[in-house]
Design a protein around this motif. Structure first.
Motif, short mmCIF file in Angstrom:
data_model
loop_
_atom_site.label_atom_id
_atom_site.label_comp_id
_atom_site.label_asym_id
_atom_site.label_seq_id
_atom_site.Cartn_x
_atom_site.Cartn_y
_atom_site.Cartn_z
N LEU A 1 -55.29 16.68 34.72
CA LEU A 1 -55.94 16.61 33.41
C LEU A 1 -56.38 17.99 32.93
CD1 LEU A 1 -58.03 13.35 33.93
CD2 LEU A 1 -56.15 13.68 32.32
N LEU B 1 -53.31 19.98 31.80
CA LEU B 1 -52.77 19.50 30.52
C LEU B 1 -53.67 19.93 29.36
CD1 LEU B 1 -51.60 15.88 31.41
CD2 LEU B 1 -50.18 17.89 30.96
N PRO C 1 -51.24 5.10 34.46
CA PRO C 1 -50.65 4.29 33.40
C PRO C 1 -50.20 5.12 32.20
CG PRO C 1 -52.65 3.25 34.20
CD PRO C 1 -52.54 4.58 34.89
N TRP C 2 -50.80 6.27 32.02
CA TRP C 2 -50.49 7.08 30.85
C TRP C 2 -49.54 8.23 31.18
CZ3 TRP C 2 -52.04 11.82 32.29
CH2 TRP C 2 -53.06 11.90 33.23
N GLY D 1 -46.47 8.55 31.51
CA GLY D 1 -45.27 8.65 30.69
C GLY D 1 -45.57 8.83 29.21
N LEU D 2 -46.85 8.83 28.86
CA LEU D 2 -47.20 8.84 27.44
C LEU D 2 -47.76 10.16 26.96
CD1 LEU D 2 -48.87 5.31 27.41
CD2 LEU D 2 -46.53 5.92 26.75
N VAL D 3 -48.03 11.07 27.88
CA VAL D 3 -48.53 12.36 27.43
C VAL D 3 -47.33 13.21 27.04
CG1 VAL D 3 -50.66 12.41 28.75
CG2 VAL D 3 -48.55 13.20 29.80
N SER D 4 -47.64 14.37 26.52
CA SER D 4 -46.53 15.20 26.12
C SER D 4 -46.63 16.50 26.87
CB SER D 4 -46.56 15.36 24.61
OG SER D 4 -46.69 16.66 24.22
N PRO E 1 -43.90 13.87 28.89
CA PRO E 1 -44.01 12.81 29.89
C PRO E 1 -43.91 13.44 31.27
CG PRO E 1 -42.49 12.17 28.17
CD PRO E 1 -42.83 13.61 27.90
N ARG F 1 -50.69 -5.06 28.95
CA ARG F 1 -49.95 -4.01 28.26
C ARG F 1 -48.63 -4.56 27.71
NH1 ARG F 1 -49.07 1.86 31.03
NH2 ARG F 1 -47.41 2.66 29.70
N LEU G 1 -52.19 1.37 25.32
CA LEU G 1 -51.09 1.82 26.18
C LEU G 1 -49.77 1.16 25.76
CD1 LEU G 1 -52.91 1.86 29.63
CD2 LEU G 1 -51.99 3.83 28.40
N LEU H 1 -48.54 2.74 22.50
CA LEU H 1 -48.02 4.09 22.69
C LEU H 1 -46.65 4.05 23.37
CD1 LEU H 1 -51.20 6.05 23.83
CD2 LEU H 1 -50.03 6.19 21.62
N GLU H 2 -46.52 3.15 24.30
CA GLU H 2 -45.25 2.99 25.00
C GLU H 2 -44.14 2.66 24.00
OE1 GLU H 2 -45.79 0.34 28.37
OE2 GLU H 2 -43.68 -0.26 28.16
N ARG I 1 -43.26 5.57 21.61
CA ARG I 1 -42.42 6.56 22.27
C ARG I 1 -40.98 6.04 22.43
NH1 ARG I 1 -42.73 11.23 25.04
NH2 ARG I 1 -44.92 11.48 24.54
N PRO J 1 -60.13 9.76 29.54
CA PRO J 1 -59.98 11.18 29.87
C PRO J 1 -58.69 11.78 29.29
CG PRO J 1 -60.69 9.98 31.80
CD PRO J 1 -60.42 8.96 30.74
N TRP J 2 -57.69 10.95 29.07
CA TRP J 2 -56.41 11.47 28.60
C TRP J 2 -56.21 11.26 27.10
CZ3 TRP J 2 -54.20 7.26 26.45
CH2 TRP J 2 -54.61 6.01 26.96
N LEU K 1 -54.84 14.02 25.25
CA LEU K 1 -53.68 14.69 25.86
C LEU K 1 -52.37 13.99 25.58
CD1 LEU K 1 -55.36 15.44 29.29
CD2 LEU K 1 -55.13 16.98 27.33
N VAL K 2 -52.43 12.80 25.01
CA VAL K 2 -51.18 12.14 24.67
C VAL K 2 -50.69 12.68 23.34
CG1 VAL K 2 -51.58 10.00 25.92
CG2 VAL K 2 -52.43 10.23 23.60
N SER K 3 -49.51 12.26 22.99
CA SER K 3 -49.01 12.76 21.73
C SER K 3 -48.76 11.58 20.82
CB SER K 3 -47.77 13.60 22.01
OG SER K 3 -46.65 13.08 21.41
#
Lengths: 343, 343
Positions: A257, A260, A283-284, A286-289, A291, B229, B257, B260-261, B264, B283-284, B287-289
């Motif tokens: 974290l 990132l 769980p996330w 694959g969803l950040v950028s 992945p 999910r 989630l 977002l899945e 993407r 926390p994330w 950080l996702v897109s």
DNA sequence: TTGAAAGCGCTAACAA
DNA sequence: TTGTTAGCGCTTTCAA
């Protein structure tokens, strides 16, 4: 309102004209074994059901010395890794009729010590502990006292109790090798707290993988210091400032974290400028950028193994040393061949 | 090895030439109150320390009827929202000297029921429950029996116990209003399980916000069915297939989630093609897109409020109705003015 | 096949 | 200021 009689076995026995002992035996499922007549058994079971009478567990525990409860001590339940572990353990233990006393040690030896004492005083039948750093003197002491104990994730190397954990060094090697294979050679890593077994092992694996590839890992490529996100971010900043790394491996969830966060703040393009393989599938992930390519620990299996080991211990059997569970690499797009360097 | 004498208070008393009662009193901190001489008190404390003797809590509980333990029942500890709640609660309760018995109800009434029974049988002093759907008949029963009980997050509307929760409807309104303000009018939502209070309330808030803006929310803009999910992803797919929405509000963590899945997977550009405001800050989240604009629940405050309410109850005082805690909007970049429609 | 009785270790009421 | 005593409700051993 007329006060109803206390729902004790003695009461039920009197009501049925039987003795306390017979009732206790039946409700503990020992009717067969002690040849209680089927008729008596049914009468007792029926009545117990009807009046919702069950043995007072406090009294039973005081007498028998067993509480059918287990203490679970983890350094940080809010960390998804431990949260999932706790969930799986609770389920496995519940199915075996045992209750879970949860304690969060806040990554602190002192809190851990207090909680361990408290749990022992509450006479838990056994303990599953993910120790803060494996050097808590209470752990060997408990083991010596014969209190069934299983260590989880962060093991205490010299402790003669079942230690359920992955092959941390192997997992780190897996991560580094994935990067080597893409042509990376200047690979950094973000570590947690030195002295914590899992962390030391991961660092060792990282070094080994590089060494095997004929690369002398510069100490300056390894940074960190504890398991907080802020520390990881600061460490990542120092690593990037070196301007020579093409990849970084964060060796723990919070480190991922922090890294990132920095990448986003700095606008580092990933994987074009920087590749990464991150610890702990989430769980996330694959969803950040980008992945994330991650190292996934077999959390459910770990929980099952720990629960099993404890059950064996509680049954007076020797569970034997649990095998180190394998981690696996989940490939996504945070790795590419090295091209540009980070500015 | 010579067997050491059992570490009981009786033993300590005999050793010191005092009575069991005096020792018990001192170790329970009632020396002042009962005018035990300072000298006797010190002698007892010293010896207790020296031989590591502490009252057997099982015996104490059996006699006093109090266990200084609390049952915590949540539908899914692996869900970060409940994991953080559990962490904060454990800490607050631990500081008050109470132990936490954790039970995960697996989002299932039947498991919840079994665990509630089990916990009562273990004589917990009180319960903090995030009910599966607030209609478990055991809850009013326990309340009627006088078992101290606090509901958390998902309240049971007609239950006369402290109910600690956010203003779910208000939180959903907050989300929708943020979108309205940017010019969105065709806003969909992903819901959880109908009949669950928190979810019903969030849907209500969503509808209200649209109604206030003069928009008739089509029922077809609301999809979902449970808290998984996969369900959320399928529901999101149906919503997008309508081809008319410019924004979606996932009303729970897992829904976020799932959405977002899908985004993407489909390559939906966000926020250009689709804006969103997501429930539950994580926390994330940043950080996702795209970095998510979220509704953050005051988790720490909720835990504190629940622990306080329970402590009041356990002290025999009336905690009064806890105020509904406010959520807040954390603005990031998943909202833009509506431009293109999703294909 | 069932019953009687001891006792787990402590707290709390009452005595001294 | 301290001691005596009576259980809390159960499990378990031994006896019947």
């Amino acid at each position: 309102m007329p006060k109803s009689p206390p729902r004790t076995l003695q009461n039920l026995a009197t009501h049925l004209g039987l003795s306390l002992a017979t009732v206790s035996l039946v409700l503990n499922g020992r009717a067969r074994e002690l040849r209680i007549s089927a008729r008596t058994e049914t009468r007792i079971r029926r009545a117990a059901e009807r009046y919702a009478i069950a043995p007072n567990r406090l009294a039973a525990s005081l007498r028998s010395g067993r509480t059918a409860s287990v203490g679970l001590v983890v350094p940080d339940v809010a960390n998804p890794f431990f949260a999932v572990l706790a969930q799986q353990l609770e389920r496995a233990l519940r199915r075996a009729g045992r209750a879970v006393l949860l304690a969060d040690s806040e990554e602190t030896l002192e809190v851990e010590t207090r909680s361990l004492r408290e749990l022992r005083q509450r006479r838990v039948d056994g303990l599953i502990v993910a120790p803060v750093d494996g050097r808590n003197p209470l752990l060997p002491q408990f083991a010596a006292e014969g209190l069934p104990l299983v260590c989880l994730d962060r093991v205490a190397p010299d402790l003669a109790v079942p230690q359920v954990t992955i092959d941390h060094a192997g997992a780190a090697r897996l991560a580094v090798e994935a990067l080597l294979q893409q042509g990376h050679r200047r690979i950094g890593c973000l570590r947690g707290t030195p002295g914590v077994f899992s962390d030391d092992e991961r660092v060792r694996g990282y070094r080994e993988a590089l060494a095997t590839a004929g690369i002398a890992a510069a100490d300056a490529w390894i940074d960190g210091g504890d398991f907080t996100r802020a520390t990881a971010r600061a460490a990542a900043e120092r690593l990037l400032d070196r301007g020579e790394l093409t990849a970084i491996v964060p060796l723990a969830g919070q480190a991922t974290l922090g890294l990132l966060e920095l990448i986003r703040a700095r606008g580092v393009r990933c994987p074009e400028q920087l590749s990464l393989v991150a610890f702990d599938e989430q769980p996330w992930s694959g969803l950040v950028s980008p992945p994330l390519t991650t190292i996934a620990q077999p959390v459910a299996e770990m929980a099952q193994a720990a629960a099993n080991a404890l059950h064996e211990l509680l049954a007076g059997r020797d569970p034997g040393p649990p095998g180190r569970l394998p981690s696996r690499l989940i490939v996504r797009s945070s790795i590419a061949r090295p091209r540009e360097l980070v500015a």
